[in-house]
Design a protein around this motif. Structure first.
Motif, PDB file in Angstrom:
ATOM      1  N   ILE A 218     -74.751 -34.198 -28.327  1.00 55.48           N
ATOM      2  CA  ILE A 218     -74.953 -32.750 -28.247  1.00 55.48           C
ATOM      3  C   ILE A 218     -76.129 -32.309 -29.108  1.00 55.48           C
ATOM      4  CG2 ILE A 218     -73.286 -32.299 -30.100  1.00 55.48           C
ATOM      5  CD1 ILE A 218     -73.992 -30.094 -27.019  1.00 55.48           C
ATOM      6  N   TYR A 219     -76.327 -32.973 -30.254  1.00 58.91           N
ATOM      7  CA  TYR A 219     -77.459 -32.646 -31.120  1.00 58.91           C
ATOM      8  C   TYR A 219     -78.781 -33.050 -30.450  1.00 58.91           C
ATOM      9  CZ  TYR A 219     -73.988 -32.011 -34.843  1.00 58.91           C
ATOM     10  OH  TYR A 219     -72.929 -31.579 -35.593  1.00 58.91           O
ATOM     11  N   ILE A 220     -78.758 -34.186 -29.761  1.00 58.15           N
ATOM     12  CA  ILE A 220     -79.968 -34.642 -29.064  1.00 58.15           C
ATOM     13  C   ILE A 220     -80.325 -33.681 -27.940  1.00 58.15           C
ATOM     14  CG2 ILE A 220     -80.971 -36.516 -27.713  1.00 58.15           C
ATOM     15  CD1 ILE A 220     -79.199 -38.459 -29.233  1.00 58.15           C
ATOM     16  N   ILE A 221     -79.315 -33.235 -27.213  1.00 56.54           N
ATOM     17  CA  ILE A 221     -79.544 -32.280 -26.115  1.00 56.54           C
ATOM     18  C   ILE A 221     -80.160 -30.990 -26.657  1.00 56.54           C
ATOM     19  CG2 ILE A 221     -78.420 -30.837 -24.380  1.00 56.54           C
ATOM     20  CD1 ILE A 221     -76.350 -33.092 -24.059  1.00 56.54           C
ATOM     21  N   LEU A 222     -79.599 -30.474 -27.751  1.00 55.48           N
ATOM     22  CA  LEU A 222     -80.122 -29.241 -28.349  1.00 55.48           C
ATOM     23  C   LEU A 222     -81.548 -29.452 -28.856  1.00 55.48           C
ATOM     24  CD1 LEU A 222     -76.973 -28.026 -30.326  1.00 55.48           C
ATOM     25  CD2 LEU A 222     -77.906 -27.062 -28.207  1.00 55.48           C
ATOM     26  N   LEU A 223     -81.828 -30.636 -29.429  1.00 52.88           N
ATOM     27  CA  LEU A 223     -83.164 -30.946 -29.923  1.00 52.88           C
ATOM     28  C   LEU A 223     -84.183 -30.964 -28.781  1.00 52.88           C
ATOM     29  CD1 LEU A 223     -85.082 -31.843 -32.194  1.00 52.88           C
ATOM     30  CD2 LEU A 223     -84.374 -34.203 -31.743  1.00 52.88           C
ATOM     31  N   VAL A 224     -83.825 -31.605 -27.670  1.00 55.21           N
ATOM     32  CA  VAL A 224     -84.719 -31.669 -26.516  1.00 55.21           C
ATOM     33  C   VAL A 224     -84.976 -30.273 -25.956  1.00 55.21           C
ATOM     34  CG1 VAL A 224     -84.947 -32.483 -24.132  1.00 55.21           C
ATOM     35  CG2 VAL A 224     -84.082 -34.034 -25.900  1.00 55.21           C
ATOM     36  N   MET A 225     -83.924 -29.462 -25.882  1.00 57.68           N
ATOM     37  CA  MET A 225     -84.082 -28.090 -25.379  1.00 57.68           C
ATOM     38  C   MET A 225     -84.994 -27.280 -26.298  1.00 57.68           C
ATOM     39  SD  MET A 225     -80.146 -27.296 -24.184  1.00 57.68           S
ATOM     40  CE  MET A 225     -80.525 -25.581 -23.819  1.00 57.68           C
ATOM     41  N   ALA A 226     -84.789 -27.402 -27.608  1.00 59.67           N
ATOM     42  CA  ALA A 226     -85.610 -26.650 -28.559  1.00 59.67           C
ATOM     43  C   ALA A 226     -87.069 -27.086 -28.489  1.00 59.67           C
ATOM     44  CB  ALA A 226     -85.060 -26.843 -29.982  1.00 59.67           C
ATOM     45  N   LEU A 227     -87.329 -28.400 -28.445  1.00 61.34           N
ATOM     46  CA  LEU A 227     -88.701 -28.905 -28.346  1.00 61.34           C
ATOM     47  C   LEU A 227     -89.368 -28.457 -27.051  1.00 61.34           C
ATOM     48  CD1 LEU A 227     -88.414 -32.561 -29.735  1.00 61.34           C
ATOM     49  CD2 LEU A 227     -89.629 -30.623 -30.766  1.00 61.34           C
ATOM     50  N   SER A 228     -88.609 -28.450 -25.973  1.00 56.53           N
ATOM     51  CA  SER A 228     -89.170 -28.021 -24.680  1.00 56.53           C
ATOM     52  C   SER A 228     -89.650 -26.574 -24.746  1.00 56.53           C
ATOM     53  CB  SER A 228     -88.122 -28.169 -23.578  1.00 56.53           C
ATOM     54  OG  SER A 228     -87.720 -29.512 -23.449  1.00 56.53           O
ATOM     55  N   VAL A 229     -88.828 -25.715 -25.340  1.00 51.83           N
ATOM     56  CA  VAL A 229     -89.197 -24.294 -25.452  1.00 51.83           C
ATOM     57  C   VAL A 229     -90.406 -24.122 -26.373  1.00 51.83           C
ATOM     58  CG1 VAL A 229     -88.427 -22.035 -26.251  1.00 51.83           C
ATOM     59  CG2 VAL A 229     -86.859 -23.497 -24.957  1.00 51.83           C
ATOM     60  N   ILE A 230     -90.371 -24.798 -27.518  1.00 49.12           N
ATOM     61  CA  ILE A 230     -91.466 -24.669 -28.498  1.00 49.12           C
ATOM     62  C   ILE A 230     -92.785 -25.170 -27.920  1.00 49.12           C
ATOM     63  CG2 ILE A 230     -92.347 -25.498 -30.718  1.00 49.12           C
ATOM     64  CD1 ILE A 230     -89.411 -25.586 -31.664  1.00 49.12           C
TER      65      ILE A 230
END
Length: 264
Positions: free
Chosen positions: A244-256
């Motif tokens: 779940i942390y990896i998923i959130l990290l990927v989502m955050a990086l994608s937006v940034i």
């Protein structure tokens, strides 16, 4: 009057398991409740003249049980083959047998009937669904029920052969497991550049020459960014980072990266 439990009743046991075996789960007994519920038709007929034996059998089958739901019918078949003849005198043996079988069968069943087919057909079905094809949904439903249907031969094998069949099954399926595992890795590897979208928002111009960032990277290695992303996720999983942390990290990086104009 015959003491044998009818074939219809035994089939009802299998039918009950196929409908609820993997769904009824709790942290105390895992699949114990589902196992006992599935066995009730058999127990009622097997102990129809022995109410006390029926109570003991129900208590025995309510105990902890946890294995791959796709191969659990084998255990149930062996269970009924013994209990039908020995009745309550075999309950201690059956409890030990269930405990002994559920471990090896869990590893075998999860690799053959869960990890490999879900990886291969799940990836194919998901990719087709992303492209708007309803065939992907149909593939997933069909594969799921075909896997459930494989419980039928396991159930019959358990009834017919007992515990002696386990070793031969594990030996014969080892080569199949390794072969299909290779196929699964090939399918997943081929899907990486098609499913993962990470396009650079960068254009190189030199005179009449115009190339996008993706064109430049694809000349080095097609699908380089998706491959690097998969490698990074795999690395983090190896470091015990929660998915779940990896998923959130990927989502955050994608937006940034999108906001910064690096990805499009």
């Amino acid at each position: 009057m015959s003491n044998e439990v009818s074939k219809k009743t035994k089939n009802r046991v299998l039918f009950r398991w196929m409908l609820n075996g993997g769904a009824s789960l709790n942290y105390e007994k895992m699949m114990g409740l589902a196992y006992c519920y599935s066995m009730i038709p058999f127990l009622r007929e097997n102990y129809k003249d022995d109410p006390e034996g029926m109570k003991q059998a129900v208590k025995t089958h309510l105990q902890f049980f946890n294995t791959s739901p796709y191969v659990a019918p084998y255990v149930m078949g062996v269970n009924m083959g013994i209990e039908e003849v020995e009745k309550k005198s075999a309950l201690d043996t059956i409890a030990a047998l269930k405990t002994g079988l559920m471990g090896p069968l869990a590893g075998l069943g999860d690799s053959i009937f869960v990890v490999i087919p879900w990886t291969i057909f799940g990836a194919i079905a998901a990719n087709m669904a992303l492209e708007g094809s309803v065939v992907g949904i149909a593939i997933w439903i069909i594969v799921t029920w075909l896997l459930k249907a494989l419980g039928i031969p396991f159930f019959k094998a358990g009834l017919k052969s007992g515990t002696s069949l386990l070793t031969s099954i594990e030996t014969k399926l080892k080569a199949i497991t390794e072969s299909v595992a290779v196929l699964g890795l090939m399918v997943v590897g081929a899907l990486v550049p098609t499913v993962i979208k990470a396009n650079l928002d960068f254009t190189f111009k030199q005179g009449d020459l115009k190339m996008t960032g993706d064109d430049i990277l694809n000349q080095i290695m097609p699908g380089l960014i998706p491959a690097l992303l998969v490698f990074a996720v795999y690395y983090l999983l190896g470091k015990k980072v929660k998915p779940i942390y990896i998923i959130l990290l990927v989502m955050a990086l994608s937006v940034i990266l999108y906001v910064c104009g690096i990805l499009k």
